[in-house]
Design a protein around this motif. Structure first.
Motif: not given
Length: 94
Positions: A65-79
């Motif tokens: 959720d935090q990665a989505l809010e921050q727009g961090n696609q790389e972190q989103f995919l990793l998680l």
């Protein structure tokens, strides 16, 4: 001198009954945990593994959720990959 008297009553599913567990006292002459069978030990271990896995999955969902809010696609995919791996492990444990 009076000695304490310990009486143990065995009921079906007694460990699942909160009233039974609430009044249960340890018999110092015959401790229950000295005589645990392997099945019970395995069930307890499985419970704690399952619980730890559930907690890790919930933590990863919050981080996603935090990665989505921050727009961090790389972190989103990793998680999401990590969550998917844990969900597969969860299926194996069940």
């Amino acid at each position: 001198m009076e000695k304490p008297l310990y009486l143990e009553c065995i009921f079906p599913e007694s460990w699942d009954n909160p009233l039974y567990v609430a009044v249960l006292e340890d018999n110092r002459f015959h401790k229950w945990n000295d005589h645990l069978d392997e099945v019970m030990v395995d069930r307890v271990d499985a419970y704690f593994k399952q619980n730890a896995l559930e907690n890790k999955i919930q933590q990863l969902y919050q981080e996603i959720d935090q990665a989505l809010e921050q727009g961090n696609q790389e972190q989103f995919l990793l998680l999401t990959n990590q969550v998917n791996e844990l969900l597969l492990q969860k299926e194996v444990l069940q």
